[in-house]
Design a protein around this motif. Structure first.
Motif, PDB file in Angstrom:
ATOM      1  N   ALA A  45       2.931   0.445   1.631  1.00  0.00           N
ATOM      2  CA  ALA A  45       2.880   1.814   2.140  1.00  0.00           C
ATOM      3  C   ALA A  45       2.227   1.910   3.520  1.00  0.00           C
ATOM      4  N   LEU A  46       1.531   0.843   3.944  1.00  0.00           N
ATOM      5  CA  LEU A  46       0.833   0.834   5.234  1.00  0.00           C
ATOM      6  C   LEU A  46       1.081  -0.489   5.968  1.00  0.00           C
ATOM      7  N   PRO A  47       2.316  -0.790   6.323  1.00  0.00           N
ATOM      8  CA  PRO A  47       2.593  -2.097   6.916  1.00  0.00           C
ATOM      9  C   PRO A  47       1.902  -2.351   8.250  1.00  0.00           C
ATOM     10  N   ASP A  48       1.489  -1.307   8.958  1.00  0.00           N
ATOM     11  CA  ASP A  48       0.859  -1.477  10.264  1.00  0.00           C
ATOM     12  C   ASP A  48      -0.661  -1.420  10.222  1.00  0.00           C
ATOM     13  N   VAL A  49      -1.236  -1.244   9.038  1.00  0.00           N
ATOM     14  CA  VAL A  49      -2.691  -1.138   8.911  1.00  0.00           C
ATOM     15  C   VAL A  49      -3.238  -2.437   8.334  1.00  0.00           C
ATOM     16  N   GLU A  50      -4.192  -3.043   9.048  1.00  0.00           N
ATOM     17  CA  GLU A  50      -4.799  -4.273   8.559  1.00  0.00           C
ATOM     18  C   GLU A  50      -5.643  -3.962   7.331  1.00  0.00           C
ATOM     19  N   ALA A  51      -5.566  -4.843   6.349  1.00  0.00           N
ATOM     20  CA  ALA A  51      -6.317  -4.654   5.110  1.00  0.00           C
ATOM     21  C   ALA A  51      -6.896  -5.981   4.644  1.00  0.00           C
ATOM     22  N   LEU A  52      -8.086  -5.912   4.055  1.00  0.00           N
ATOM     23  CA  LEU A  52      -8.736  -7.080   3.472  1.00  0.00           C
ATOM     24  C   LEU A  52      -8.938  -6.821   1.989  1.00  0.00           C
ATOM     25  N   ASP A 106      -7.978 -10.592 -12.490  1.00  0.00           N
ATOM     26  CA  ASP A 106      -6.664 -10.359 -13.099  1.00  0.00           C
ATOM     27  C   ASP A 106      -6.356  -8.872 -13.199  1.00  0.00           C
ATOM     28  N   ASP A 107      -7.406  -8.055 -13.274  1.00  0.00           N
ATOM     29  CA  ASP A 107      -7.235  -6.617 -13.501  1.00  0.00           C
ATOM     30  C   ASP A 107      -7.226  -5.766 -12.245  1.00  0.00           C
ATOM     31  N   GLY A 108      -7.805  -6.241 -11.136  1.00  0.00           N
ATOM     32  CA  GLY A 108      -7.880  -5.407  -9.949  1.00  0.00           C
ATOM     33  C   GLY A 108      -8.628  -6.055  -8.814  1.00  0.00           C
ATOM     34  N   ALA A 109      -9.008  -5.225  -7.819  1.00  0.00           N
ATOM     35  CA  ALA A 109      -9.662  -5.740  -6.624  1.00  0.00           C
ATOM     36  C   ALA A 109     -10.265  -4.591  -5.826  1.00  0.00           C
ATOM     37  N   ILE A 110     -10.947  -4.975  -4.757  1.00  0.00           N
ATOM     38  CA  ILE A 110     -11.441  -4.010  -3.775  1.00  0.00           C
ATOM     39  C   ILE A 110     -10.667  -4.258  -2.491  1.00  0.00           C
ATOM     40  N   ILE A 111     -10.167  -3.194  -1.881  1.00  0.00           N
ATOM     41  CA  ILE A 111      -9.404  -3.298  -0.642  1.00  0.00           C
ATOM     42  C   ILE A 111     -10.116  -2.485   0.433  1.00  0.00           C
ATOM     43  N   ALA A 117      -0.386  -1.714  -7.619  1.00  0.00           N
ATOM     44  CA  ALA A 117      -1.788  -1.313  -7.736  1.00  0.00           C
ATOM     45  C   ALA A 117      -1.917   0.199  -7.845  1.00  0.00           C
ATOM     46  N   GLU A 118      -2.956   0.621  -8.534  1.00  0.00           N
ATOM     47  CA  GLU A 118      -3.279   2.044  -8.688  1.00  0.00           C
ATOM     48  C   GLU A 118      -4.705   2.248  -8.189  1.00  0.00           C
ATOM     49  N   VAL A 119      -4.897   3.251  -7.350  1.00  0.00           N
ATOM     50  CA  VAL A 119      -6.229   3.547  -6.820  1.00  0.00           C
ATOM     51  C   VAL A 119      -7.087   4.167  -7.918  1.00  0.00           C
ATOM     52  N   LEU A 120      -8.249   3.555  -8.184  1.00  0.00           N
ATOM     53  CA  LEU A 120      -9.197   4.086  -9.163  1.00  0.00           C
ATOM     54  C   LEU A 120     -10.289   4.900  -8.494  1.00  0.00           C
ATOM     55  N   TRP A 121     -10.711   4.469  -7.309  1.00  0.00           N
ATOM     56  CA  TRP A 121     -11.724   5.185  -6.543  1.00  0.00           C
ATOM     57  C   TRP A 121     -11.549   4.875  -5.062  1.00  0.00           C
ATOM     58  N   ARG A 122     -12.079   5.761  -4.244  1.00  0.00           N
ATOM     59  CA  ARG A 122     -12.008   5.558  -2.800  1.00  0.00           C
ATOM     60  C   ARG A 122     -13.242   6.129  -2.137  1.00  0.00           C
ATOM     61  N   GLU A 123     -13.824   5.350  -1.215  1.00  0.00           N
ATOM     62  CA  GLU A 123     -14.938   5.794  -0.389  1.00  0.00           C
ATOM     63  C   GLU A 123     -14.573   5.468   1.050  1.00  0.00           C
ATOM     64  N   ALA A 167     -12.642   4.132   3.882  1.00  0.00           N
ATOM     65  CA  ALA A 167     -11.564   3.153   4.032  1.00  0.00           C
ATOM     66  C   ALA A 167     -11.632   2.036   2.988  1.00  0.00           C
ATOM     67  N   THR A 168     -12.520   2.169   2.001  1.00  0.00           N
ATOM     68  CA  THR A 168     -12.656   1.170   0.937  1.00  0.00           C
ATOM     69  C   THR A 168     -12.192   1.760  -0.381  1.00  0.00           C
ATOM     70  N   LEU A 169     -11.386   0.984  -1.116  1.00  0.00           N
ATOM     71  CA  LEU A 169     -10.899   1.491  -2.388  1.00  0.00           C
ATOM     72  C   LEU A 169     -10.913   0.432  -3.468  1.00  0.00           C
ATOM     73  N   GLY A 170     -11.109   0.876  -4.681  1.00  0.00           N
ATOM     74  CA  GLY A 170     -11.011   0.018  -5.847  1.00  0.00           C
ATOM     75  C   GLY A 170      -9.671   0.260  -6.501  1.00  0.00           C
TER      76      GLY A 170
END
Length: 81
Positions: A10-17, A23-28, A54-60, A62-65
């Motif tokens: 959904a954001l091909p031009d935005v750099e993400a780490l 196995d269940d998720g991550a922080i982006i 992926a499904e967003v569980l929380w966001r603060e 530019a950081t999301l779980g």
């Protein structure tokens, strides 16, 4: 905590780490506070050979779980530059 580059359909031009990957998720962490849909595909390799829905569980800012809700198929080659 180490992190590595990932690609979001959904954001091909935005750099993400991505970090804290399980196995269940991550922080982006996004390079900007861009809007993002509730569900999206994150590719863990530049070739797109490893992708997760992926499904967003929380966001603060530019950081999301996210929770992984399934595997994703490889995108069209035009997705990656």
């Amino acid at each position: 905590m180490s992190s590595f580059r990932c690609w979001i359909d959904a954001l091909p031009d935005v750099e993400a780490l991505i970090s804290d990957v399980s196995d269940d998720g991550a922080i982006i962490s996004l390079a900007s506070d861009a809007k993002l849909p509730k569900t999206f595909v994150v590719y863990l390799t530049k070739s797109g050979s490893v992708g997760r829905k992926a499904e967003v569980l929380w966001r603060e800012g530019a950081t999301l779980g996210v929770r992984f809700i399934g595997k994703a198929t490889r995108p069209d080659d035009s997705f990656f530059v």
